[in-house]
Design a protein around this motif. Structure first.
Motif, short mmCIF file in Angstrom:
data_model
loop_
_atom_site.label_atom_id
_atom_site.label_comp_id
_atom_site.label_asym_id
_atom_site.label_seq_id
_atom_site.Cartn_x
_atom_site.Cartn_y
_atom_site.Cartn_z
N SER A 1 2.12 1.81 -3.42
CA SER A 1 1.02 2.24 -4.28
C SER A 1 0.69 3.71 -4.06
CB SER A 1 -0.22 1.37 -4.01
OG SER A 1 -0.05 0.06 -4.50
N THR B 1 -2.88 -4.68 -3.44
CA THR B 1 -2.16 -3.67 -2.65
C THR B 1 -1.11 -2.95 -3.49
OG1 THR B 1 -0.63 -5.39 -1.86
CG2 THR B 1 -2.53 -4.86 -0.48
N THR B 2 -0.61 -3.59 -4.54
CA THR B 2 0.41 -2.95 -5.38
C THR B 2 -0.17 -2.42 -6.69
OG1 THR B 2 0.98 -5.09 -6.40
CG2 THR B 2 2.22 -4.42 -4.44
N GLN B 3 -1.47 -2.29 -6.78
CA GLN B 3 -2.09 -1.82 -8.02
C GLN B 3 -1.61 -0.42 -8.37
OE1 GLN B 3 -6.37 -1.75 -7.98
NE2 GLN B 3 -6.53 -1.08 -10.11
N GLY B 4 -1.49 0.45 -7.39
CA GLY B 4 -1.00 1.80 -7.66
C GLY B 4 0.42 1.80 -8.17
N LEU B 5 1.27 0.92 -7.64
CA LEU B 5 2.66 0.82 -8.13
C LEU B 5 2.67 0.32 -9.57
CD1 LEU B 5 5.72 0.92 -7.57
CD2 LEU B 5 5.52 -1.43 -6.71
N GLN B 6 1.81 -0.65 -9.88
CA GLN B 6 1.74 -1.17 -11.25
C GLN B 6 1.31 -0.07 -12.22
OE1 GLN B 6 -0.48 -5.00 -11.38
NE2 GLN B 6 -0.30 -4.97 -9.16
N CYS C 1 0.83 -1.21 0.00
CA CYS C 1 0.00 0.00 0.00
C CYS C 1 0.86 1.26 0.00
CB CYS C 1 -0.94 -0.01 1.20
SG CYS C 1 -2.25 -1.25 1.12
N THR D 1 -6.89 3.67 -0.75
CA THR D 1 -5.71 2.99 -0.19
C THR D 1 -5.29 3.61 1.13
OG1 THR D 1 -4.98 2.45 -2.43
CG2 THR D 1 -3.36 2.24 -0.67
N CYS E 1 -6.95 7.32 -10.47
CA CYS E 1 -5.82 7.27 -9.53
C CYS E 1 -6.14 8.01 -8.23
CB CYS E 1 -4.57 7.86 -10.18
SG CYS E 1 -3.90 6.87 -11.53
#
Length: 472
Positions: free
Chosen positions: A138, A395-400, A135, A175, A168
């Protein structure tokens, strides 16, 4: 149950009739003041002692055992035929302990003890380090993506900047809420104390009135998560129209329409959820107590389709995920067709096509499909594997999104390339000195050297001087 009778006035020569009736249920004693929802057995004791005056009745009861609940409070009552309901008139609490609950009434009629219970809560543990790390990355990635999309919006006239920025933003706020506020800060950990007052409870299930910010956090989390999926569906629709060559340019009032749909649809669903299921005196009809999220289970910890999690979140999200999946399939088929003008090799072309489809799947939040598979999975091993994958992907969707839509863009690559060239072409200051020896003095010229710092420059200078003297 133990009953004791204490006559205040007694006459040895009097004859008294004594009668008892034990009702196995309360079908003849329907109450409006006390509502029962747990389905526990409720027995009624009727006692008649004729015309014996001044009689006190002391009764002792053992609390009923209810699964998934703890005893909370009780009331000593008798049936009032005038009110046609239970009443505490003439009855009071005497004592309460682990052995039993004692009541004292100064008259004989139909007696009962009304018990109320409180649900046992299993509070969840704190978020583990994997979730916190994912998170956190992200949050950083989403923040950078929002800034990048806004700053470079004029350079990407054909890309749906508005849709991606709102998506976003919604994902970023949800998040942060999940990281910082999903744990209930007002947990009911202490064992409740039995009240001294003899008051009829409204029902056999006690629920604490709403206190703290947990309900507000639940509503905000529901709103922004639904907003994330709504904006992803709008993004998918925009891509679909572009692939079909229907959307050659941005139509008039496009921004207004998307803003109304993107934020209005989640607001309507949240408003309906609160209006239907939330009450200030019973907040658990809308949210859970263990953590700040929508109610999902019934009293016996079984999934309940009547709870707001099902119709207020799972159904709307499922509909949007189905639309997003169909849009992704159409996009993958349309972009997989061979282009005769393509100059790259087949391997590179296929890699790019797969990467495009994967990027679209990430922004459409299709990883949440695994969450629905978790609801129908009964095998423990499969459930554990799916749960780990689901946790990592969500949890890593924002990083992706940051990697696929910011770090890999041509603009960022050009900036990084120009930055590296600028660093490599920086002129390093050169410092030179000459030493000449003539007839016992310096006679040679020593090459110049680069001074990286003052201390190193002094050391190199001394070394060169000694070397020159030794040569002479």
């Amino acid at each position: 149950m133990v009953i004791k009778f204490t006559p205040v006035l007694s006459r040895e020569d009097a004859n008294h009739s004594v009668g008892f009736v034990l009702y196995q249920n309360d079908h003849f004693f329907k109450s409006r003041a006390f509502q029962s929802s747990l389905g526990t057995s409720r027995r009624i004791l009727s006692a008649n002692f004729g015309n014996m005056p001044g009689l006190d009745v002391e009764m002792s009861f053992k609390p009923t055992t209810v699964p998934n609940a703890s005893f909370y409070d009780f009331a000593c009552v008798s049936w009032n035929y005038t009110l046609n309901d239970w009443s505490t008139y003439g009855c009071s609490k005497v004592n309460h302990s682990k052995d039993g609950l004692q009541c004292l009434c100064n008259h004989t009629t139909n007696f009962a003890i009304l018990m109320t219970f409180r649900r046992d809560f299993l509070y969840s543990e704190s978020l583990n380090w994997i979730t916190k790390l994912g998170c956190s990355m992200s949050v950083i990635g989403l923040g950078l993506t929002i800034i990048f999309q806004i700053v470079t919006r004029k350079l990407r006239k054909t890309l749906p900047t508005l849709l991606l920025v709102n998506l976003c933003t919604s994902l970023l706020i949800s998040t942060l809420l999940f990281m910082l506020a999903v744990e209930n800060s007002n947990q009911q950990l202490e064992k409740p104390k039995i009240k001294e007052s003899n008051t009829i409870p409204p029902s056999d299930m006690h629920t604490e009135p709403d206190t703290g910010p947990c309900t507000a956090v639940t509503a905000l989390l529901q709103f922004f998560l639904l907003g994330t999926f709504t904006w992803s569906t709008l993004y998918a629709t925009h891509i679909f129209l572009m692939v079909r060559n229907v959307l050659a340019f941005t139509p008039q009032h496009f921004t207004a329409y998307t803003m109304v749909i993107g934020w209005g649809l989640p607001a309507i669903v949240v408003a309906l959820s609160l209006g239907i299921s939330y009450r200030p005196d019973n907040p658990l009809g809308y949210r859970q107590e263990e953590f700040c999220w929508l109610a999902a289970l019934d009293f016996y910890r079984n999934f309940d389709f009547k709870q707001p999690l099902f119709w207020g979140f799972l159904i709307p999200v499922a509909c949007m995920l189905i639309v997003n999946t169909l849009m992704l399939m159409h996009f993958a088929v349309a972009t997989s067709k061979t282009d005769p003008n393509l100059n790259s090799t087949r391997h590179d072309s296929m890699t790019k096509k797969i990467l495009r489809s994967f990027s679209l799947a990430v922004v459409l939040s299709l990883s949440w499909i695994l969450g629905y598979l978790l609801l129908i999975t009964h095998d423990k091993t499969t459930y554990t594997v799916l749960n780990i994958i689901f946790c990592i992907l969500t949890t890593t969707q924002g990083l992706q999104i940051f990697i696929l839509f910011t770090a890999r863009t041509a603009i960022v690559k050009r900036k990084i390339s120009s930055g590296l060239k600028a660093v490599s072409s920086v002129d390093i200051p050169l410092h030179s000195k000459k030493y000449i020896l003539r007839q016992g003095k310096q006679s040679e010229e020593v090459e110049s050297y680069t001074e990286l710092d003052n201390g190193l420059s002094t050391a190199i200078s001394t070394s060169l001087s000694l070397r020159t003297l030794s040569r002479s």
